[in-house]
Design an enzyme around this catalytic site. Sequence first.
Site, PDB file in Angstrom:
ATOM      1  N   ASP A  48      -0.568   4.123  -7.838  1.00 36.34           N
ATOM      2  CA  ASP A  48      -0.853   2.694  -7.690  1.00 36.34           C
ATOM      3  C   ASP A  48      -1.641   2.142  -8.891  1.00 36.34           C
ATOM      4  OD1 ASP A  48      -0.827   0.264  -6.329  1.00 36.34           O
ATOM      5  OD2 ASP A  48      -1.433   1.151  -4.418  1.00 36.34           O
TER       6      ASP A  48
ATOM      7  N   ASP B 169       3.354  -6.552  -2.970  1.00 38.37           N
ATOM      8  CA  ASP B 169       3.720  -5.906  -1.698  1.00 38.37           C
ATOM      9  C   ASP B 169       4.675  -6.740  -0.841  1.00 38.37           C
ATOM     10  OD1 ASP B 169       2.024  -4.000  -2.570  1.00 38.37           O
ATOM     11  OD2 ASP B 169       0.635  -4.110  -0.884  1.00 38.37           O
TER      12      ASP B 169
HETATM   13  C1  GLA Z   1      -1.016  -1.371  -2.881  1.00 42.07           C
HETATM   14  C2  GLA Z   1       0.447  -0.909  -2.905  1.00 42.07           C
HETATM   15  C3  GLA Z   1       0.912  -0.697  -1.469  1.00 42.07           C
HETATM   16  C4  GLA Z   1       0.037   0.332  -0.779  1.00 42.07           C
HETATM   17  C5  GLA Z   1      -1.418  -0.112  -0.835  1.00 42.07           C
HETATM   18  C6  GLA Z   1      -2.363   0.974  -0.341  1.00 42.07           C
HETATM   19  O1  GLA Z   1      -1.140  -2.627  -2.326  1.00 42.07           O
HETATM   20  O2  GLA Z   1       1.247  -1.839  -3.562  1.00 42.07           O
HETATM   21  O3  GLA Z   1       2.271  -0.283  -1.450  1.00 42.07           O
HETATM   22  O4  GLA Z   1       0.204   1.566  -1.411  1.00 42.07           O
HETATM   23  O5  GLA Z   1      -1.813  -0.443  -2.158  1.00 42.07           O
HETATM   24  O6  GLA Z   1      -3.699   0.595  -0.411  1.00 42.07           O
END
Ligand code: GLA
Length: 402
Positions: free
Chosen positions: A147, A202
């Site tokens: 990430d 997301d």
């Molecule tokens: C980010 C990523 C998500 C998930 C969250 C976890 O937002 O884009 O897909 O992995 O972190 O905290």
Amino acid sequence: MKKVIIILFLVACSTMYGQKFEKLALTPPMGWNSWNKFGCNVNEQMLRDMADAMVSTGMRDAGYTYLVVDDCWHGERDSLGFIQPDPKHFPSGMKVLIDYIHSRGLKFGIYSCAGYKTCAGRPAGRGHEFQDALMYAAWGVDYLKYDWCFAEELNAVGAYTTMRDALYAAGRPIVFSLCEWGTNKPWLWAANVGHLWRTTGDIAPVFEGSVDHGNWSSWGVMKILDMQEGLREYAGPDHWNDPDMMEVGNGMSTNEDRAHMSMWCMLAAPLMAGNDLSSMTRETRAILTNKEVIAIDQDKLGIQGYRYAAKDSMETWLKPLSGGDWAVCFLNRSHHPVTLNFDWNAQKIYDEFSKMTLDAALNDYSITNLWTGKTLGNTKIPLKALVPIGDVVMLRLKKNER
Ligand code: GLA
């Protein structure tokens, strides 16, 4: 002689670095990830249950191989700096859990972050890349999602390349999934770094629009679909655009879930289910495990599909397939059902990117409706079909030899 030995040593060293593990993702990776449904509520029993569900529901046999634990599995680093799982939720340790996942015929994926903390504030990779990679290899990890939180001052190419090199040096083939949300246009530089890269922020379990979280938004399925515009030429075997994990079974209607799954397959997207597999409905399971639809995603040419036409919120998407076949998906984004009348002979379709042609006047294609399983004759006669609201009619055109 001494000189030759030094040169050989340097060549040997250079082959250890500067590359990713190749051919680990010749078709888009498929699996399940904990985040969309469970967020931070992850523990070893739940992951064992999910592994069992992947087997008993037929998900594994449909191709969903990777079981990925997302954020929040982490505990503290030990006195030597090695990462440990949260002892309360993973009391048996990672190795035991991963051995179990493997025993079910699945592969295991783990999550970390290029910054010094994960998005949920757990210890992350920055400064520990090589050490973490060694730990993952020792545990038997097969997939790493990496990430981009707490990474503002980092250079993305450098940070992800360091982790790639760390994985490679650790010696265990691990699929490397970059999750930097498209911020630094990974499609331009990540083909040699990882096997897939997120193209957007997301996803949210809504069809249209977005969900406001205060200082950030997550995106509905159709918004994410629109954000893929212009990216298809960057994807292919072993290097995929990733429009995020799926929300099928997480609250949208069955029609919308079907449209979501179809479009991810048209995009040749990684298919990571994100629902509770142990309690999914028959409809959700049928959507996720439709083998003919999955075959569109997994087609060996690995060509990402594209929006061929859009009119009055009706879209026609095309994806060239191996053997001269095509996937055709009619997507209804309007607020009323639409009756299609599509004359194949009136179009001569040439895809500039793949250099493939769909010419119904010249070739004979038989048509299968992939969601009903019915054959619909051939392309000699115009297609008549009803597309419900927020749904698709998805077809495979099979090229017949003349
Ligand atoms: C980010 C990523 C998500 C998930 C969250 C976890 O937002 O884009 O897909 O992995 O972190 O905290």
